[in-house]
Design a protein around this motif. Sequence first.
Motif, PDB file in Angstrom:
ATOM      1  N   HIS A  52       0.781  -1.331  -0.112  1.00  0.00           N
ATOM      2  CA  HIS A  52      -0.041   0.059   0.009  1.00  0.00           C
ATOM      3  C   HIS A  52       0.774   1.191   0.022  1.00  0.00           C
ATOM      4  CE1 HIS A  52      -2.536  -3.269   1.765  1.00  0.00           C
ATOM      5  NE2 HIS A  52      -3.581  -2.555   0.912  1.00  0.00           N
ATOM      6  N   PRO A  53       0.703   2.042  -0.992  1.00  0.00           N
ATOM      7  CA  PRO A  53       1.619   3.098  -1.256  1.00  0.00           C
ATOM      8  C   PRO A  53       1.698   4.420  -0.187  1.00  0.00           C
ATOM      9  CG  PRO A  53      -0.143   3.447  -2.723  1.00  0.00           C
ATOM     10  CD  PRO A  53      -0.165   2.069  -2.173  1.00  0.00           C
ATOM     11  N   ASP A  54       0.439   4.324   0.740  1.00  0.00           N
ATOM     12  CA  ASP A  54       0.075   5.108   1.695  1.00  0.00           C
ATOM     13  C   ASP A  54       0.713   4.668   3.236  1.00  0.00           C
ATOM     14  OD1 ASP A  54      -1.790   3.301   1.738  1.00  0.00           O
ATOM     15  OD2 ASP A  54      -3.197   4.621   2.791  1.00  0.00           O
ATOM     16  N   VAL A  55       1.292   3.562   3.120  1.00  0.00           N
ATOM     17  CA  VAL A  55       1.726   3.034   4.339  1.00  0.00           C
ATOM     18  C   VAL A  55       3.428   2.610   4.251  1.00  0.00           C
ATOM     19  CG1 VAL A  55       1.789   0.799   5.568  1.00  0.00           C
ATOM     20  CG2 VAL A  55      -0.363   1.621   4.595  1.00  0.00           C
ATOM     21  N   GLU A  56       4.138   2.952   5.268  1.00  0.00           N
ATOM     22  CA  GLU A  56       5.472   2.912   5.073  1.00  0.00           C
ATOM     23  C   GLU A  56       5.953   2.023   6.229  1.00  0.00           C
ATOM     24  OE1 GLU A  56       9.446   5.752   4.566  1.00  0.00           O
ATOM     25  OE2 GLU A  56       7.671   6.523   5.459  1.00  0.00           O
ATOM     26  N   ASN A  57       6.834   0.886   6.002  1.00  0.00           N
ATOM     27  CA  ASN A  57       7.470   0.338   6.947  1.00  0.00           C
ATOM     28  C   ASN A  57       8.755   0.908   7.322  1.00  0.00           C
ATOM     29  OD1 ASN A  57       5.991  -2.256   6.776  1.00  0.00           O
ATOM     30  ND2 ASN A  57       6.865  -2.761   4.983  1.00  0.00           N
ATOM     31  N   VAL A  58       9.114   0.668   8.756  1.00  0.00           N
ATOM     32  CA  VAL A  58      10.033   1.461   9.471  1.00  0.00           C
ATOM     33  C   VAL A  58      10.422   0.206  10.418  1.00  0.00           C
ATOM     34  CG1 VAL A  58      10.762   3.337  10.760  1.00  0.00           C
ATOM     35  CG2 VAL A  58       8.776   3.613   9.435  1.00  0.00           C
ATOM     36  N   ALA A  59      11.659   0.047  10.296  1.00  0.00           N
ATOM     37  CA  ALA A  59      12.505  -0.878  11.329  1.00  0.00           C
ATOM     38  C   ALA A  59      13.604  -0.325  12.430  1.00  0.00           C
ATOM     39  CB  ALA A  59      13.073  -1.981  10.476  1.00  0.00           C
ATOM     40  N   VAL A  60      13.845  -0.953  13.368  1.00  0.00           N
ATOM     41  CA  VAL A  60      14.696  -0.300  14.360  1.00  0.00           C
ATOM     42  C   VAL A  60      16.000  -1.078  13.910  1.00  0.00           C
ATOM     43  CG1 VAL A  60      15.546  -0.486  16.683  1.00  0.00           C
ATOM     44  CG2 VAL A  60      12.909  -0.302  16.318  1.00  0.00           C
ATOM     45  N   ALA A  61      17.229  -0.410  13.750  1.00  0.00           N
ATOM     46  CA  ALA A  61      18.506  -0.977  13.300  1.00  0.00           C
ATOM     47  C   ALA A  61      19.163  -1.709  14.380  1.00  0.00           C
ATOM     48  CB  ALA A  61      19.365   0.092  12.858  1.00  0.00           C
ATOM     49  N   PHE A  62      19.524  -3.083  14.338  1.00  0.00           N
ATOM     50  CA  PHE A  62      20.300  -3.635  15.123  1.00  0.00           C
ATOM     51  C   PHE A  62      21.638  -4.115  14.725  1.00  0.00           C
ATOM     52  CE2 PHE A  62      15.924  -4.419  16.557  1.00  0.00           C
ATOM     53  CZ  PHE A  62      15.935  -4.607  17.830  1.00  0.00           C
ATOM     54  N   TYR A  63      22.657  -4.176  15.667  1.00  0.00           N
ATOM     55  CA  TYR A  63      23.942  -4.836  15.438  1.00  0.00           C
ATOM     56  C   TYR A  63      23.588  -6.197  14.993  1.00  0.00           C
ATOM     57  CZ  TYR A  63      25.863  -0.625  17.064  1.00  0.00           C
ATOM     58  OH  TYR A  63      26.305   0.871  17.226  1.00  0.00           O
ATOM     59  N   GLU A  64      24.211  -6.713  13.724  1.00  0.00           N
ATOM     60  CA  GLU A  64      24.017  -8.072  13.495  1.00  0.00           C
ATOM     61  C   GLU A  64      24.560  -9.036  14.388  1.00  0.00           C
ATOM     62  OE1 GLU A  64      24.860  -8.747   9.318  1.00  0.00           O
ATOM     63  OE2 GLU A  64      23.991  -7.350   8.602  1.00  0.00           O
ATOM     64  N   LYS A  65      25.733  -8.949  14.889  1.00  0.00           N
ATOM     65  CA  LYS A  65      26.405  -9.739  15.782  1.00  0.00           C
ATOM     66  C   LYS A  65      25.860  -9.804  17.057  1.00  0.00           C
ATOM     67  CE  LYS A  65      30.840  -9.883  13.270  1.00  0.00           C
ATOM     68  NZ  LYS A  65      32.302  -9.524  13.358  1.00  0.00           N
ATOM     69  N   THR A  66      25.600  -8.909  17.492  1.00  0.00           N
ATOM     70  CA  THR A  66      25.290  -8.691  19.141  1.00  0.00           C
ATOM     71  C   THR A  66      23.745  -8.603  19.179  1.00  0.00           C
ATOM     72  OG1 THR A  66      25.386  -6.501  19.253  1.00  0.00           O
ATOM     73  CG2 THR A  66      27.245  -7.437  19.643  1.00  0.00           C
ATOM     74  N   LEU A  67      23.029  -8.110  18.406  1.00  0.00           N
ATOM     75  CA  LEU A  67      21.615  -7.832  18.157  1.00  0.00           C
ATOM     76  C   LEU A  67      21.139  -6.749  19.103  1.00  0.00           C
ATOM     77  CD1 LEU A  67      20.021 -11.621  18.174  1.00  0.00           C
ATOM     78  CD2 LEU A  67      20.204 -10.079  16.214  1.00  0.00           C
ATOM     79  N   GLY A  68      22.190  -6.009  19.551  1.00  0.00           N
ATOM     80  CA  GLY A  68      22.058  -4.833  20.359  1.00  0.00           C
ATOM     81  C   GLY A  68      21.308  -3.659  19.503  1.00  0.00           C
ATOM     82  N   PRO A  69      20.725  -2.769  20.031  1.00  0.00           N
ATOM     83  CA  PRO A  69      19.847  -1.723  19.298  1.00  0.00           C
ATOM     84  C   PRO A  69      20.916  -0.763  18.776  1.00  0.00           C
ATOM     85  CG  PRO A  69      19.337  -1.720  21.595  1.00  0.00           C
ATOM     86  CD  PRO A  69      19.900  -2.893  21.701  1.00  0.00           C
ATOM     87  N   LYS A  70      20.773  -0.109  17.683  1.00  0.00           N
ATOM     88  CA  LYS A  70      21.713   1.049  17.225  1.00  0.00           C
ATOM     89  C   LYS A  70      20.777   2.344  17.537  1.00  0.00           C
ATOM     90  CE  LYS A  70      24.129  -1.192  13.626  1.00  0.00           C
ATOM     91  NZ  LYS A  70      24.266  -0.992  11.760  1.00  0.00           N
ATOM     92  N   TYR A  71      19.522   2.201  18.178  1.00  0.00           N
ATOM     93  CA  TYR A  71      18.877   3.408  18.470  1.00  0.00           C
ATOM     94  C   TYR A  71      18.533   4.289  17.046  1.00  0.00           C
ATOM     95  CZ  TYR A  71      19.707   1.907  22.968  1.00  0.00           C
ATOM     96  OH  TYR A  71      19.680   0.902  24.352  1.00  0.00           O
ATOM     97  N   THR A  72      18.476   3.642  15.948  1.00  0.00           N
ATOM     98  CA  THR A  72      18.254   4.376  14.735  1.00  0.00           C
ATOM     99  C   THR A  72      17.219   3.553  13.988  1.00  0.00           C
ATOM    100  OG1 THR A  72      20.609   4.958  14.550  1.00  0.00           O
ATOM    101  CG2 THR A  72      19.423   5.136  12.539  1.00  0.00           C
ATOM    102  N   LEU A  73      16.161   4.519  13.245  1.00  0.00           N
ATOM    103  CA  LEU A  73      15.255   4.165  12.657  1.00  0.00           C
ATOM    104  C   LEU A  73      15.492   3.835  11.035  1.00  0.00           C
ATOM    105  CD1 LEU A  73      12.107   5.861  13.965  1.00  0.00           C
ATOM    106  CD2 LEU A  73      12.824   3.480  14.583  1.00  0.00           C
ATOM    107  N   LEU A  74      15.191   2.763  10.393  1.00  0.00           N
ATOM    108  CA  LEU A  74      15.452   2.725   9.052  1.00  0.00           C
ATOM    109  C   LEU A  74      14.117   2.848   8.364  1.00  0.00           C
ATOM    110  CD1 LEU A  74      17.902  -0.554   9.374  1.00  0.00           C
ATOM    111  CD2 LEU A  74      18.517   1.926   8.975  1.00  0.00           C
ATOM    112  N   TYR A  75      13.923   3.975   7.481  1.00  0.00           N
ATOM    113  CA  TYR A  75      12.591   3.930   6.816  1.00  0.00           C
ATOM    114  C   TYR A  75      12.661   3.329   5.554  1.00  0.00           C
ATOM    115  CZ  TYR A  75      11.559   7.669  10.206  1.00  0.00           C
ATOM    116  OH  TYR A  75      11.005   8.355  11.502  1.00  0.00           O
ATOM    117  N   GLY A  76      11.461   2.676   5.075  1.00  0.00           N
ATOM    118  CA  GLY A  76      11.286   1.943   3.976  1.00  0.00           C
ATOM    119  C   GLY A  76      11.693   0.606   4.366  1.00  0.00           C
ATOM    120  N   VAL A  77      12.078   0.027   5.442  1.00  0.00           N
ATOM    121  CA  VAL A  77      12.476  -1.122   5.672  1.00  0.00           C
ATOM    122  C   VAL A  77      11.565  -1.934   6.699  1.00  0.00           C
ATOM    123  CG1 VAL A  77      14.400  -2.560   6.699  1.00  0.00           C
ATOM    124  CG2 VAL A  77      14.905  -0.352   5.386  1.00  0.00           C
ATOM    125  N   SER A  78      11.237  -3.323   6.392  1.00  0.00           N
ATOM    126  CA  SER A  78      10.292  -3.944   7.269  1.00  0.00           C
ATOM    127  C   SER A  78      10.884  -4.404   8.529  1.00  0.00           C
ATOM    128  CB  SER A  78       9.715  -4.686   6.639  1.00  0.00           C
ATOM    129  OG  SER A  78      10.509  -5.829   6.196  1.00  0.00           O
TER     130      SER A  78
END
Length: 215
Positions: free
Chosen positions: A115-141
Amino acid sequence: KTLGLLALMTQSGLPIPVADGSQVGVFQDIFAVIGDEQNIEENLSTFSSHLLHLNQILEKAGPRSLILLDELGVGTHASEGCALAMAFLDRFREKGSSIVVTTHFDRLKAYGYLHPDVENVAVAFYEKTLGPKYTLLYGVSGLSNAFLVAEKFGISEEVLQLARQHQDGGEREVGRVLERLERLRADTENERIQLLQTKEEAAREKQRLKELLDG
């Protein structure tokens, strides 16, 4: 919770911790369904209470409403809960409301891409530790990392292996499609960065050539 608090603080005339140039919507109503809502006295399960609150919000919501929904559709069979979640989102969108939903449902993430009026946003994580980066990634599920988290906390490999065997085929296929989409998005972003670098380098060479000709 943070988004709701910042919106209320803005409308109360309080300064909020955001970057210069940030914009905040002004809402007539702010609704939220966050956390476990079991009510023993009224004999309501978490899911029943969840549904009742959603229905009450739907009756009152309008184009100037902000609706915050944590884990929409959880507490029942995943397929049915996800279908109900999408139906509620359809109705909220028809009413013109602004909605923010958190979810681990892959099908609900796919809804965001369809749906073009819906946007996915994901919380960024460090791949190795799975700890949060406290950053949002727009357009990413974003991808649910249940098996990685379980492995990190020492869950036995036998249990993880059995869990992979029990994982529902349809949901697993949706997850694979989302994973491929994420890889394609990452590859596209890398190509975009490389193209920009190439254009900048070409511009520098063009300027250098111009200076040589002028000289």
